[in-house]
Design a protein around this motif. Structure first.
Motif, mmCIF file in Angstrom:
data_model
loop_
_atom_site.group_PDB
_atom_site.id
_atom_site.type_symbol
_atom_site.label_atom_id
_atom_site.label_comp_id
_atom_site.label_asym_id
_atom_site.label_seq_id
_atom_site.Cartn_x
_atom_site.Cartn_y
_atom_site.Cartn_z
ATOM 1 N N UNK A 26 -8.541 2.693 4.834
ATOM 2 C CA UNK A 26 -7.903 3.814 5.567
ATOM 3 C C UNK A 26 -6.266 3.338 5.482
ATOM 4 N N UNK A 27 -5.694 2.428 5.867
ATOM 5 C CA UNK A 27 -4.346 2.166 5.890
ATOM 6 C C UNK A 27 -3.644 2.538 4.474
ATOM 7 N N UNK A 28 -4.522 1.887 3.380
ATOM 8 C CA UNK A 28 -3.952 2.028 1.860
ATOM 9 C C UNK A 28 -3.904 3.377 1.735
ATOM 10 N N UNK A 29 -4.811 4.338 2.058
ATOM 11 C CA UNK A 29 -4.759 5.912 1.941
ATOM 12 C C UNK A 29 -3.686 6.206 2.473
ATOM 13 N N UNK A 30 -3.360 5.892 3.804
ATOM 14 C CA UNK A 30 -2.182 6.516 4.442
ATOM 15 C C UNK A 30 -1.061 6.002 3.830
ATOM 16 N N UNK A 31 -0.739 4.801 3.296
ATOM 17 C CA UNK A 31 0.474 4.207 2.791
ATOM 18 C C UNK A 31 0.503 4.901 1.517
ATOM 19 N N UNK A 32 -0.464 5.311 0.793
ATOM 20 C CA UNK A 32 -0.134 5.963 -0.646
ATOM 21 C C UNK A 32 -0.160 7.607 -0.469
ATOM 22 N N UNK A 33 -0.295 7.881 0.680
ATOM 23 C CA UNK A 33 -0.169 9.325 1.078
ATOM 24 C C UNK A 33 -1.388 10.332 0.414
ATOM 25 N N UNK A 34 -2.405 9.580 0.342
ATOM 26 C CA UNK A 34 -3.662 10.551 -0.033
ATOM 27 C C UNK A 34 -4.629 10.616 1.017
ATOM 28 N N UNK A 35 -5.488 11.657 0.641
ATOM 29 C CA UNK A 35 -6.731 11.863 1.800
ATOM 30 C C UNK A 35 -7.800 10.968 1.030
ATOM 31 N N UNK A 36 -8.283 10.287 1.786
ATOM 32 C CA UNK A 36 -9.389 9.374 1.582
ATOM 33 C C UNK A 36 -10.653 9.121 2.281
ATOM 34 N N UNK A 113 -9.067 -7.550 -1.894
ATOM 35 C CA UNK A 113 -8.921 -6.938 -3.192
ATOM 36 C C UNK A 113 -9.146 -5.421 -3.340
ATOM 37 N N UNK A 114 -9.907 -4.996 -2.309
ATOM 38 C CA UNK A 114 -10.095 -3.515 -2.106
ATOM 39 C C UNK A 114 -8.778 -2.606 -2.031
ATOM 40 N N UNK A 115 -7.972 -3.232 -1.493
ATOM 41 C CA UNK A 115 -6.473 -2.650 -1.391
ATOM 42 C C UNK A 115 -5.956 -2.538 -2.867
ATOM 43 N N UNK A 116 -6.158 -3.587 -3.594
ATOM 44 C CA UNK A 116 -5.456 -3.255 -5.186
ATOM 45 C C UNK A 116 -6.330 -2.637 -5.895
ATOM 46 N N UNK A 117 -7.723 -2.401 -5.817
ATOM 47 C CA UNK A 117 -8.476 -1.315 -6.256
ATOM 48 C C UNK A 117 -8.031 0.066 -5.968
ATOM 49 N N UNK A 118 -7.987 0.505 -4.707
ATOM 50 C CA UNK A 118 -7.306 1.703 -4.395
ATOM 51 C C UNK A 118 -6.014 2.023 -4.914
ATOM 52 N N UNK A 119 -5.208 1.150 -4.742
ATOM 53 C CA UNK A 119 -3.671 1.375 -5.477
ATOM 54 C C UNK A 119 -3.814 1.675 -6.990
ATOM 55 N N UNK A 120 -4.781 0.980 -7.629
ATOM 56 C CA UNK A 120 -4.735 1.063 -9.192
ATOM 57 C C UNK A 120 -5.529 2.339 -9.414
ATOM 58 N N UNK A 121 -6.359 2.779 -8.478
ATOM 59 C CA UNK A 121 -7.052 4.169 -8.728
ATOM 60 C C UNK A 121 -6.004 5.376 -8.580
ATOM 61 N N UNK A 122 -5.241 4.981 -7.528
ATOM 62 C CA UNK A 122 -4.147 6.109 -7.277
ATOM 63 C C UNK A 122 -3.374 6.184 -8.354
ATOM 64 N N UNK A 123 -2.761 5.185 -8.495
ATOM 65 C CA UNK A 123 -1.486 4.868 -9.498
ATOM 66 C C UNK A 123 -2.191 5.465 -11.052
ATOM 67 N N UNK A 124 -3.200 5.126 -11.492
ATOM 68 C CA UNK A 124 -3.808 5.673 -12.832
ATOM 69 C C UNK A 124 -3.922 7.321 -12.551
ATOM 70 N N UNK A 125 -4.084 7.974 -11.511
ATOM 71 C CA UNK A 125 -4.222 9.313 -11.533
ATOM 72 C C UNK A 125 -2.739 9.970 -11.422
ATOM 73 N N UNK A 126 -1.910 9.367 -10.605
ATOM 74 C CA UNK A 126 -0.674 10.020 -10.357
ATOM 75 C C UNK A 126 0.048 9.838 -11.682
ATOM 76 N N UNK A 127 -0.048 8.613 -12.331
ATOM 77 C CA UNK A 127 0.855 8.249 -13.534
ATOM 78 C C UNK A 127 0.058 7.514 -14.593
ATOM 79 N N UNK A 128 -0.592 8.495 -15.368
ATOM 80 C CA UNK A 128 -1.625 8.020 -16.363
ATOM 81 C C UNK A 128 -0.829 7.093 -17.625
#
Length: 372
Positions: A26-36, A113-128
Motif C-alpha cells: 500500500x505505501x508503494x501504491x501511494x508513492x507511485x500515485x496509483x490505485x491498488x 522485493x514486492x516493492x520492486x515488483x510493484x514498481x516494475x509493473x507500474x513502470x512497464x505500463x506507464x512507459x513500455x
C-alpha cells in the motif's frame, strides 16, 4: 496510466502473512500515485479467475505471488490479455519461471522485493520498453526506450544494474532511471546479462561487451547517436560499466553510481559478505590476473571521461573506495568528476533524490557537449 491501478494477488500456500503483503504494497501504491488493492487466491482456479478478470481491464497492472502450488505456477505459462501486464514474483529463490510472452518473473528478494515488483509493473505500463535480444539465453537482452518527437539522433545511456553480481537482482532496478533519462532527451538501453552465480564470470564479462556492441545494430525512432554513449552502472554494475567502457574504447562517458571500483580491497574487506570472491570465483590472491583485468582501479588510466557518484550515507567502504578511485584516476591522467552528496545506496538511482538530479544534470551536460 490515468485511472488505472495495480492488483497484487497472493497465490495458494504462499508462506507470507497476507496482512504484511498489504502493508508492504500500500505505501508503494501511494508513492507511485496509483490505485491498488490486494487479493488472496484460495486455490488455482480462484487465481485463474482473478487473472481472467484482470485481463478485461487493459489499465490494470498485476503482480502475482503464485506460491508453491504447481497448478498455480503453471498459470504463468498461459497466454492471455493480462500476460504483458503481469509481473510474477517469488519471495524465495527459485529457478527461472517460464512466463507467457510479455510477462516477467522476479524472485528471491524476500517480502521487501514486492516493492520492486510493484514498481516494475507500474513502470512497464506507464512507459513500455522494446526488448531486444543480443544473444540466445533468456538473460541476454536490453530494453530500449527513446524520447518522443526528437528531431535529431539522440544520445544513449547504457544502464547496467547491480545487486552484488547475483541473479536475484535484475534490470528492473533501473527502470525509474531509464524513464527519467528519456524525459531528458536521452535514449536508454537497460541491459540484462548472465550473472556469475549461475553462469560464471566469463559469461558476465562477455555479455556486457556484447550488449554494448549490440547498440550499433539497434534501430530506434528517433535514431540513436552511437557516438554519444554513456555507460552507467550502479553498485556492482559500476564495476561492470567502467570495465566494459574501458574495453570498448567507444564510449563518451562512464558513470559509476556507488560502484565497487576497487575489487581487490572490496574482496579483502568482505564487502557484500564475500560477494566479490563469489562472483569472480576466488580471492585476489588466488586469481590475480582475473582481478587485474576486471578491476577499474587496476585498469587506470581508462582513457575515458568518468563521473563517479557516491552517496555519503552509504556503506563507508564504498564512500572510501569512491574517494580513493577518483584521486587515483585523476593522478593517472583521466578526466574525472567526483560527485559525493548526502544519500544512501539507493538514493543514487532514485529520480526524486537530489544526488540523482545533480548526476543527471552533469550527464546530460556532458552528452550535449559531445554533440557541439
Amino acid at each position: 496510466m490515468g485511472g488505472a491501478g495495480v492488483l497484487v494477488v497472493t497465490g495458494p500456500g504462499l508462506v507470507v502473512d497476507p496482512d504484511l503483503i498489504r502493508e508492504t504494497a500500500e505505501p508503494e501504491f501511494a508513492a507511485l500515485g496509483v490505485a491498488g488493492r490486494c487479493a488472496v487466491a484460495a486455490g488455482p482456479e480462484s487465481l485463474r479467475d482473478l487473472l481472467t478478470g484482470a485481463g478485461q481491464d487493459d489499465r490494470l497492472a498485476l503482480v502475482v505471488l503464485p506460491g508453491p502450488d504447481p497448478s498455480a505456477r503453471r498459470l504463468a505459462h498461459e497466454p492471455g490479455p493480462h500476460a504483458d501486464r503481469t509481473v510474477w514474483y517469488d519471495p524465495v529463490r527459485t529457478g527461472p519461471l517460464g512466463v507467457a510472452p510479455g510477462g516477467t518473473h522476479l524472485a528471491g528478494r524476500g517480502v521487501w522485493g514486492l516493492v520492486w515488483a510493484v514498481r516494475h509493473a507500474v513502470h512497464r505500463m506507464r512507459h513500455p520498453a522494446r526488448r531486444v535480444g543480443y544473444g540466445t539465453d533468456p538473460d541476454q537482452w536490453g530494453e530500449l526506450r527513446v524520447p518522443d518527437q526528437a528531431a535529431r539522433p539522440v544520445p544513449v545511456a547504457v544502464l547496467v544494474h547491480g545487486g552484488f553480481w547475483r541473479s536475484i537482482w535484475g534490470a528492473d532496478l533501473l527502470d525509474a532511471l531509464a524513464i527519467d533519462l528519456v524525459g531528458r532527451g536521452v535514449a536508454t538501453w537497460n541491459l540484462e546479462y548472465r550473472r556469475p552465480d549461475r553462469y560464471g564470470w566469463a559469461a558476465t564479462t562477455a555479455d556486457l561487451a556484447d550488449g554494448l556492441a549490440a547498440l550499433a545494430t539497434v534501430t530506434g525512432v528517433p535514431p540513436l547517436d552511437i557516438d554519444r554513449v554513456a555507460v552507467i552502472g550502479h553498485s556492482a554494475g559500476g564495476q561492470l560499466a567502467l570495465r566494459a567502457a574501458a574495453d570498448s574504447g567507444r564510449v563518451a562517458l562512464a558513470v559509476s553510481l556507488a560502484g565497487v571500483l576497487d575489487l581487490a580491497e572490496a574482496e579483502r574487506r568482505w564487502i557484500g559478505t564475500g560477494a566479490v570472491a563469489a562472483a569472480l570465483g576466488g580471492t585476489q590472491a588466488e586469481l590475480p590476473g582475473l582481478y587485474a583485468a576486471a578491476d577499474p582501479l587496476s585498469r587506470l588510466p581508462l582513457g575515458i571521461p568518468q563521473l563517479v557518484v557516491q552517496g555519503r550515507d552509504d556503506d563507508p567502504d564504498l564512500v572510501d573506495i569512491g574517494r580513493r578511485y577518483a584521486r587515483a584516476a585523476r593522478a593517472a591522467g583521466d578526466e574525472v568528476t567526483h560527485l559525493e552528496q548526502p544519500g544512501d545506496h539507493f538514493s543514487v538511482i532514485d529520480p526524486t533524490s537530489a544526488i540523482w538530479q545533480a548526476t543527471a544534470t552533469e550527464l546530460t551536460r556532458r552528452l550535449a557537449r559531445q554533440a557541439s
